[in-house]
Design a protein around this motif. Sequence first.
Motif, PDB file in Angstrom:
ATOM      1  N   THR A  53      -8.023  -5.753   2.742  1.00 36.27           N
ATOM      2  CA  THR A  53      -6.923  -5.351   1.880  1.00 36.27           C
ATOM      3  C   THR A  53      -5.905  -4.535   2.654  1.00 36.27           C
ATOM      4  O   THR A  53      -6.264  -3.627   3.389  1.00 36.27           O
ATOM      5  N   GLN A  54      -4.624  -4.870   2.462  1.00 37.43           N
ATOM      6  CA  GLN A  54      -3.548  -4.129   3.109  1.00 37.43           C
ATOM      7  C   GLN A  54      -2.529  -3.735   2.056  1.00 37.43           C
ATOM      8  O   GLN A  54      -2.118  -4.545   1.233  1.00 37.43           O
ATOM      9  N   MET A  55      -2.118  -2.486   2.093  1.00 37.39           N
ATOM     10  CA  MET A  55      -1.088  -1.995   1.199  1.00 37.39           C
ATOM     11  C   MET A  55       0.268  -2.170   1.862  1.00 37.39           C
ATOM     12  O   MET A  55       0.483  -1.719   2.983  1.00 37.39           O
ATOM     13  N   VAL A  56       1.168  -2.854   1.183  1.00 33.11           N
ATOM     14  CA  VAL A  56       2.519  -3.034   1.691  1.00 33.11           C
ATOM     15  C   VAL A  56       3.479  -2.280   0.776  1.00 33.11           C
ATOM     16  O   VAL A  56       3.684  -2.665  -0.366  1.00 33.11           O
ATOM     17  N   LEU A  57       4.023  -1.192   1.273  1.00 32.05           N
ATOM     18  CA  LEU A  57       4.972  -0.401   0.506  1.00 32.05           C
ATOM     19  C   LEU A  57       6.385  -0.900   0.791  1.00 32.05           C
ATOM     20  O   LEU A  57       6.749  -1.123   1.952  1.00 32.05           O
ATOM     21  N   VAL A  58       7.163  -1.072  -0.264  1.00 33.15           N
ATOM     22  CA  VAL A  58       8.539  -1.546  -0.118  1.00 33.15           C
ATOM     23  C   VAL A  58       9.503  -0.398  -0.387  1.00 33.15           C
ATOM     24  O   VAL A  58       9.434   0.264  -1.421  1.00 33.15           O
ATOM     25  N   SER A  59      10.382  -0.164   0.560  1.00 33.58           N
ATOM     26  CA  SER A  59      11.403   0.870   0.429  1.00 33.58           C
ATOM     27  C   SER A  59      12.776   0.228   0.534  1.00 33.58           C
ATOM     28  O   SER A  59      13.062  -0.497   1.490  1.00 33.58           O
ATOM     29  N   THR A  60      13.618   0.457  -0.472  1.00 37.81           N
ATOM     30  CA  THR A  60      15.015   0.043  -0.389  1.00 37.81           C
ATOM     31  C   THR A  60      15.845   1.253   0.011  1.00 37.81           C
ATOM     32  O   THR A  60      15.423   2.393  -0.155  1.00 37.81           O
ATOM     33  N   ASP A  74       7.150   1.530  11.463  1.00 37.79           N
ATOM     34  CA  ASP A  74       6.366   0.960  12.562  1.00 37.79           C
ATOM     35  C   ASP A  74       5.366   1.976  13.117  1.00 37.79           C
ATOM     36  O   ASP A  74       4.195   1.642  13.379  1.00 37.79           O
ATOM     37  N   GLU A  75       5.836   3.209  13.320  1.00 36.62           N
ATOM     38  CA  GLU A  75       4.964   4.241  13.893  1.00 36.62           C
ATOM     39  C   GLU A  75       3.852   4.628  12.918  1.00 36.62           C
ATOM     40  O   GLU A  75       2.716   4.883  13.333  1.00 36.62           O
ATOM     41  N   TYR A  76       4.175   4.663  11.645  1.00 33.64           N
ATOM     42  CA  TYR A  76       3.154   5.006  10.649  1.00 33.64           C
ATOM     43  C   TYR A  76       2.079   3.926  10.580  1.00 33.64           C
ATOM     44  O   TYR A  76       0.883   4.215  10.470  1.00 33.64           O
ATOM     45  N   HIS A  77       2.513   2.676  10.667  1.00 33.02           N
ATOM     46  CA  HIS A  77       1.569   1.551  10.599  1.00 33.02           C
ATOM     47  C   HIS A  77       0.620   1.559  11.796  1.00 33.02           C
ATOM     48  O   HIS A  77      -0.539   1.151  11.678  1.00 33.02           O
ATOM     49  N   LYS A  78       1.082   2.044  12.953  1.00 34.73           N
ATOM     50  CA  LYS A  78       0.205   2.133  14.119  1.00 34.73           C
ATOM     51  C   LYS A  78      -0.953   3.089  13.864  1.00 34.73           C
ATOM     52  O   LYS A  78      -2.068   2.891  14.360  1.00 34.73           O
ATOM     53  N   THR A  83      -1.752   0.262   5.902  1.00 35.78           N
ATOM     54  CA  THR A  83      -0.508   0.472   5.157  1.00 35.78           C
ATOM     55  C   THR A  83       0.678   0.013   5.985  1.00 35.78           C
ATOM     56  O   THR A  83       0.864   0.446   7.122  1.00 35.78           O
ATOM     57  N   GLU A  84       1.487  -0.846   5.397  1.00 36.15           N
ATOM     58  CA  GLU A  84       2.695  -1.346   6.053  1.00 36.15           C
ATOM     59  C   GLU A  84       3.900  -0.946   5.213  1.00 36.15           C
ATOM     60  O   GLU A  84       3.855  -0.968   3.987  1.00 36.15           O
TER      61      GLU A  84
END
Length: 370
Positions: A53-60, A74-78, A83-84
């Motif tokens: 399971t991967q959480m994909v957060l969308v930010s506008t 990108d740095e947070y996902h590393k 969480t992406e």
Amino acid sequence: MRLDGRRNSTPTYTGQLWIGQFINPKCGLMCCVTAVLLAISLAILSPDGFAQTQMVLVSTGSTMPAPLYVLWGDEYHKLHADTEIRYLAVGTSESASRVLSGTGGDLGGGDAPIPEKQLKEAAHAVVELPTVLVGIAVFYNLPGGATSIRLSGPVLANIYLGKITLWSDQEIAKLNPDGKLPDLPIKVLHRTDGKGSNYIFSDFLSKLSPEFRAKVGTNVSPKWPVGTAFSRCQDLLANVAQTSGAIGYAELRCGEKSGLSIARIRNADGEFVKPSTKSISDVALAMESRITDDFRVSLTNAPGKESYPIVSFTWFYVPAHPQDLQRSHAVKEYLSWVYASGQEIAQAQGYPPLPPSVLQKVRAKVAALH
């Protein structure tokens, strides 16, 4: 497919994606393909065949801080592989509307405080959190090596009202007594509707010119009397470079490598200052005691001898009452990182830091999120 048009690195997934915004290479504008949030949690098959399971957060959000926000994601996902963060640069006005209506993904953002009327009428309440400081620079193209033009708020207002039309105008000449200005028409360039840079620039001009305030006002979508509009700062700056006599405005970091001349702008103390990391930081320090707990403050024309006068926060718009607790927890974890390691990354990229007292208040707000 990924939101940026590339294929996902894993060939098999279930769930639904946000079909968002793409750049049209022909027009250079942000073109809406679809703006429907279907769902944003993915079940991805790991190489060994087990569901992961991967959480994909969308930010506008706005286009202005997009490079930084993408880098943050990108740095947070590393550090948090589960969480992406997907960032869709739709503009300040559009992002605010989506978040307030509940259709804007997990997080919004912009370069202007959301208008009070819009907040009161919204279906969903939001918390506004400053992220970094930005400065709007005035770029111009004049022949003859004129690389240190000095301008004031009233003169800029009259240029954008169409009242000053020549670079040799006596009002500009008074500000530049040591240089001979060409008898050249001024080509006015500005941004399209819904842009945060419009808000910051028009806020500054409205403070210095009663006529501008009455006729145009402070707005993300000003009704400019003159000029040519550009959706992207890169396109505006490219046109400045190609057009003798042109003038336009953009976030400093968008154009600092363009080679274009940048005007010195007269500040509240009467000094002519160019935008820089220091002169933008000086604004926040000068205004620190006036920044309230809701962070809805105008930083333009701030006091201080070294303060650059066209400065603002850029904000996150965070849903105050999220419907999905798991997703809201992931947002809170991400924001906690933004206001710690993320701030260090921002400074390394040349963004002026938030003042310590403001950062402390923001961290308290994040800790109180549901």
